[in-house]
Design a protein around this motif. Structure first.
Motif, PDB file in Angstrom:
ATOM      1  N   CYS A 122       0.828  -1.222   0.000  1.00 51.76           N
ATOM      2  CA  CYS A 122       0.000   0.000   0.000  1.00 51.76           C
ATOM      3  C   CYS A 122       0.869   1.283   0.000  1.00 51.76           C
ATOM      4  N   PRO A 148       0.326   4.663   0.392  1.00 54.30           N
ATOM      5  CA  PRO A 148       0.245   5.654   1.481  1.00 54.30           C
ATOM      6  C   PRO A 148       0.196   5.048   2.880  1.00 54.30           C
ATOM      7  N   TYR A 192      -7.080   4.733  -3.596  1.00 58.43           N
ATOM      8  CA  TYR A 192      -7.876   3.910  -4.528  1.00 58.43           C
ATOM      9  C   TYR A 192      -7.052   3.328  -5.682  1.00 58.43           C
ATOM     10  N   CYS A 193      -5.795   3.041  -5.411  1.00 58.99           N
ATOM     11  CA  CYS A 193      -4.935   2.535  -6.498  1.00 58.99           C
ATOM     12  C   CYS A 193      -5.224   1.076  -6.833  1.00 58.99           C
ATOM     13  N   GLN A 227     -12.414  -4.135  -4.326  1.00 61.80           N
ATOM     14  CA  GLN A 227     -12.526  -2.683  -4.514  1.00 61.80           C
ATOM     15  C   GLN A 227     -13.925  -2.389  -5.056  1.00 61.80           C
TER      16      GLN A 227
HETATM   17  S1  SF4 Z   1      -6.367   0.887  -2.827  1.00 63.14           S
HETATM   18 FE1  SF4 Z   1      -6.066   2.031  -0.941  1.00 63.14          FE
HETATM   19  S2  SF4 Z   1      -5.640   0.497   0.613  1.00 63.14           S
HETATM   20 FE2  SF4 Z   1      -5.346  -0.500  -1.371  1.00 63.14          FE
HETATM   21  S3  SF4 Z   1      -3.133  -0.268  -1.812  1.00 63.14           S
HETATM   22 FE3  SF4 Z   1      -4.183   1.467  -2.785  1.00 63.14          FE
HETATM   23  S4  SF4 Z   1      -4.098   3.067  -1.247  1.00 63.14           S
HETATM   24 FE4  SF4 Z   1      -3.659   1.163  -0.192  1.00 63.14          FE
END
Ligand code: SF4
Ligand code: SF4
Length: 168
Positions: free
Chosen positions: A53, A55, A81-82, A99
Motif C-alpha cells: 500500500c 500511502p 484507490y490505487c 474494490q
Molecule cells: S487501494 Fe487504498 S488500501 Fe489499497 S493499496 Fe491502494 S491506497 Fe492502499
C-alpha cells in the motif's frame, strides 16, 4: 416521421439523462475504483496488502501471538484507490479484498461504519479523532509486529533446546 414521433414519446416518459448536481450527489461511473472492502474470514494474514500500500492505509495489529491472529485496520481517508492491495492479495478472487465502485464520503460529522471496513474506522466515534487514532494504530502495528517476531524466535529456540535435550 413515425420513428421521430415514437422517439419523442419515449423521451417524454423516460427518466432524464442529467442529474440534479449539486442538489444530488453525482454517481460514480461503472467500473469506478473506490473503497476497499475486507473479509476477515478469508484472510490468511500474509501482510501483502499492507506491504504494497503506497500511502500506508492498511495496518495490521497482532492481537494473539499464539495463533498469529491480526486485526485489519484500513484508513479510507488515506486510501488513494490505487487497487494495489487487491491485486497483491492471494485471496482476492475469493473475495477477501474487493474494490467497490463507490468512494468514501469526505470526512464530515460522522464516519462510515461496517464490518467490511475493518476495525479502525468502526472504533472511531468522533471524526476529529481519525488522525490521532490512526497514529496510535501505526505505533501498535510496529510494536506488536516486533513483539510477535521476538515471540516466534523464542518459541523456535525453546523447540530447538527441547529437541537437543531429547537427543542427549
Ligand atoms: S487501494 Fe487504498 S488500501 Fe489499497 S493499496 Fe491502494 S491506497 Fe492502499
Ligand atoms: S493480502 Fe489478502 S490475505 Fe493477505 S493479509 Fe491482506 S487481505 Fe489478508
Amino acid at each position: 416521421m413515425l420513428k421521430m414521433f415514437i422517439e419523442s414519446l419515449k423521451n417524454l416518459v423516460s427518466e432524464p439523462e442529467t442529474i440534479k448536481y449539486p442538489f444530488a450527489p453525482s454517481p460514480e461511473p461503472k467500473g469506478y475504483r473506490g473503497t476497499i472492502h475486507y473479509n476477515e474470514e478469508l484472510c490468511i494474514f500474509c501482510d501483502k496488502c499492507e506491504n504494497i500500500c503506497p500511502p500506508g492505509a492498511i495496518k495490521f495489529v497482532v492481537v494473539d501471538y499464539e495463533t498469529g491472529k491480526k486485526e485489519y485496520n484500513y484508513n479510507p481517508y488515506l486510501c488513494i484507490y490505487c487497487g494495489a492491495c487487491v491485486r497483491e492479495c492471494p485471496k482476492a478472487e475469493e473475495g477477501c479484498l474487493v474494490q467497490v465502485e463507490t468512494r468514501t464520503p469526505p470526512l464530515g460529522r460522522s464516519v462510515p461504519k461496517g464490518k467490511e471496513l475493518g476495525y479502525f474506522i468502526n472504533r472511531i466515534e468522533d471524526p476529529k479523532e481519525v488522525e490521532s487514532k490512526w497514529r496510535e494504530i501505526e505505533e501498535l502495528n510496529i510494536k506488536t509486529k516486533e513483539e510477535y517476531k521476538a515471540y516466534k524466535k523464542a518459541k523456535r529456540a525453546q523447540k530447538a533446546a527441547a529437541k537437543a535435550k531429547s537427543e542427549e
